[in-house]
Scaffold this active site. Structure first.
Site, short mmCIF file in Angstrom:
data_model
loop_
_atom_site.label_atom_id
_atom_site.label_comp_id
_atom_site.label_asym_id
_atom_site.label_seq_id
_atom_site.Cartn_x
_atom_site.Cartn_y
_atom_site.Cartn_z
N GLU A 115 0.84 -1.20 0.00
CA GLU A 115 0.00 0.00 0.00
C GLU A 115 0.88 1.26 0.00
OE1 GLU A 115 -4.26 -1.32 1.81
OE2 GLU A 115 -2.84 -0.53 3.27
N CYS A 128 3.75 8.47 1.00
CA CYS A 128 4.25 7.48 1.95
C CYS A 128 4.42 6.17 1.19
CB CYS A 128 3.28 7.32 3.12
SG CYS A 128 3.77 6.07 4.32
N CYS A 135 6.22 -7.09 7.04
CA CYS A 135 7.23 -6.55 7.96
C CYS A 135 7.64 -7.63 8.95
CB CYS A 135 6.66 -5.34 8.70
SG CYS A 135 7.90 -4.41 9.63
N CYS A 139 5.76 -4.76 15.56
CA CYS A 139 5.45 -3.72 16.54
C CYS A 139 3.98 -3.87 16.93
CB CYS A 139 5.72 -2.33 15.97
SG CYS A 139 7.46 -2.06 15.56
N CYS A 142 1.06 -1.64 15.54
CA CYS A 142 1.04 -1.37 14.10
C CYS A 142 0.34 -2.49 13.35
CB CYS A 142 2.48 -1.22 13.60
SG CYS A 142 2.61 -0.90 11.83
N GLY A 196 7.00 -2.14 5.94
CA GLY A 196 8.36 -2.63 6.00
C GLY A 196 9.32 -1.72 6.76
N GLU A 197 10.49 -2.26 7.06
CA GLU A 197 11.59 -1.53 7.71
C GLU A 197 12.63 -1.22 6.62
OE1 GLU A 197 14.35 0.29 9.20
OE2 GLU A 197 12.91 -0.18 10.79
N SER A 228 12.15 6.43 7.75
CA SER A 228 11.75 6.11 9.12
C SER A 228 12.22 4.70 9.47
CB SER A 228 10.22 6.18 9.25
OG SER A 228 9.83 5.78 10.55
N SER A 250 11.05 5.59 14.86
CA SER A 250 9.84 5.14 15.54
C SER A 250 10.23 4.84 16.99
CB SER A 250 9.26 3.90 14.86
OG SER A 250 8.85 4.21 13.55
N PHE A 251 10.04 5.80 17.86
CA PHE A 251 10.57 5.70 19.23
C PHE A 251 9.53 5.11 20.19
CE2 PHE A 251 12.76 7.53 23.04
CZ PHE A 251 13.97 6.91 22.80
N HIS A 252 8.49 5.88 20.45
CA HIS A 252 7.25 5.38 21.06
C HIS A 252 7.30 4.99 22.54
CE1 HIS A 252 5.97 5.51 16.98
NE2 HIS A 252 6.60 4.41 16.62
N ASN A 327 -3.88 5.41 15.68
CA ASN A 327 -4.91 5.13 14.69
C ASN A 327 -5.38 3.69 14.88
OD1 ASN A 327 -4.67 7.71 13.23
ND2 ASN A 327 -2.63 6.94 12.70
N CYS A 370 -1.36 6.45 9.66
CA CYS A 370 -0.11 5.87 10.15
C CYS A 370 -0.38 4.61 10.98
CB CYS A 370 0.63 6.91 10.98
SG CYS A 370 2.20 6.35 11.62
#
Length: 394
Positions: A115, A128, A135, A139, A142, A196-197, A228, A250-252, A327, A370
């Site tokens: 996507e 994006c 992935c 996470c 996500c 993906g990373e 990212s 991506s800290f979070h 989200n 996101c």
């Protein structure tokens, strides 16, 4: 903690060539295109000039037919057509949100899907893009992380997403005109924040971004591209040296205990290791600041204590903090923090001297926000399994 080379049990590049063995020009670097043209029979003395000509037709004008490359001799165009193809990923579907956000379902080689999301704003348009099918990072907040990794995207499949979106936006310049002659760009920014990373597919991401940044083609400034990462420490310095784009992390979470659960890669490279590496990144890439992405999860990472701890952790790093209201997606284990709580969190960071914008959720009505990306076939497959389980037919 180890900095051993990263390996993944994933197939990376589809080997089958399209259309009877023709090589796809999209995704070839200038060096690779030169080599391919020489292998086709182009004299070495002419190869650099031919690369420049073809490059401009493909990446500046957006041409897909060698017959239209009118500054090349007819016989040479026929030779190119016999050896090469100019092929983008296939747009399977497009959804448009009430806020103007566009979400594309894109099919690549092997029938896999990713996507891509375009977000229009008053002063820019951000695309994006995805770097992998699925992935590996899992996470927990996500939706993409619930889809298993299938394979890395090729450089052509990555830069092809940008070209496909420009097709849809009608943004290729008319012949004889420069990009700037047609007004501000509709697609002015690219963020590698899709599926993906990116740093687990470094070589293909690097080559794709080099193509996108090339001044004689798509010509996106490196400061208009943001990569990212969830914290693949050994590749962060390489990103600074070999790509030079802006970096988002991506800290979070502000403790290893919480980040281990939200972003499991933290178990390999913890917060201290990640931040030590990031302190070097702005100097290496000449970037102005690192963006820390922080999804706001109710009663998980949104306390005043978390905000103050975050400020202490990033001390000495030129940074801004993007606060992302969570989200929600079907089956997600978290809730979005209350708006008042998000504002209080942002205020603490702002008073400490850091920009702390709260990201406005975009495209939620089409699952384009996101953390919500997941290919439609995977959603459908999961739905079928759930239905079978509920009806006892599994």
């Amino acid at each position: 903690m180890t900095d051993a080379p990263i390996t993944q049990d994933v197939l990376t590049i589809p080997r089958k060539q399209p259309e009877g063995g023709k090589q796809n020009i999209i995704g070839l670097t200038r060096v690779a295109l030169r080599d391919a043209l020489i292998a086709m029979g182009t004299p070495e003395k002419q190869a650099k000039m031919r690369v420049n000509q073809i490059w401009q037709w493909v990446y500046f004008w957006g041409v897909r037919d060698f017959a239209e490359m009118t500054n090349l001799a007819k016989g040479y165009r026929e030779q190119l057509d016999a050896a090469f193809i100019i092929q983008l990923p296939e747009m399977v579907s497009k959804q448009v949100s009430a806020d103007g956000t566009r979400k594309y379902l894109v099919r690549i080689a092997g029938g896999h899907e990713v996507e891509v999301v375009y977000i229009p704003e008053t002063d820019r348009g951000t695309l994006c893009i995805s770097s992998q099918v699925g992935c590996t990072l899992t996470c927990s907040f996500c939706h993409t992380g619930t889809q298993k990794l299938v394979r890395n995207l090729t450089a052509g499949e990555i830069v092809g997403q940008i070209m496909m979106a420009r097709d849809d936006l009608g943004e290729w310049p008319e012949h004889g005109m420069g990009t700037g002659d047609q007004g501000p760009r509709l697609l002015s920014n690219v963020v590698l924040m899709g599926m993906g990373e990116p740093l687990y597919n470094f070589d293909n991401v690097r080559d794709a971004m080099k193509i996108a940044m090339d001044n004689e083609g798509i010509a996106l400034s490196r400061r208009r591209i943001t990569l990212s990462t969830s914290g693949v420490v050994p590749e962060i310095t390489k990103c600074a040296e070999e790509i030079g784009c802006l970096m988002a992390v991506s800290f979070h979470a502000t403790t290893d205990e919480v980040r281990d659960k939200l972003v499991p890669i933290n178990k390999r490279w913890n917060i201290e290791t990640l931040l030590d590496t990031l302190r070097e990144y702005p100097r290496l890439s000449n970037s102005e600041r690192i963006t820390f992405e922080y999804v706001m999860l109710k009663d998980v990472n949104d306390s005043d204590a978390d905000a103050r701890r975050l400020v202490r952790l990033i001390q000495g790093i030129p940074a801004k903090i993007n606060l992302i209201p969570f989200n929600e997606w079907p089956g997600s284990p978290y809730q979005r923090s209350d708006w008042e709580r998000i504002e209080k969190f942002a205020d603490i960071i702002y008073k400490a001297g850091y920009a702390s914008p709260i990201r406005t959720p975009r495209g939620e009505d089409i699952m384009a926000a996101c953390g919500q990306l997941k290919s439609a076939t995977e959603r459908e497959r999961k739905s079928r399994k759930q239905i079978a389980a509920e009806t006892g037919t599994a």
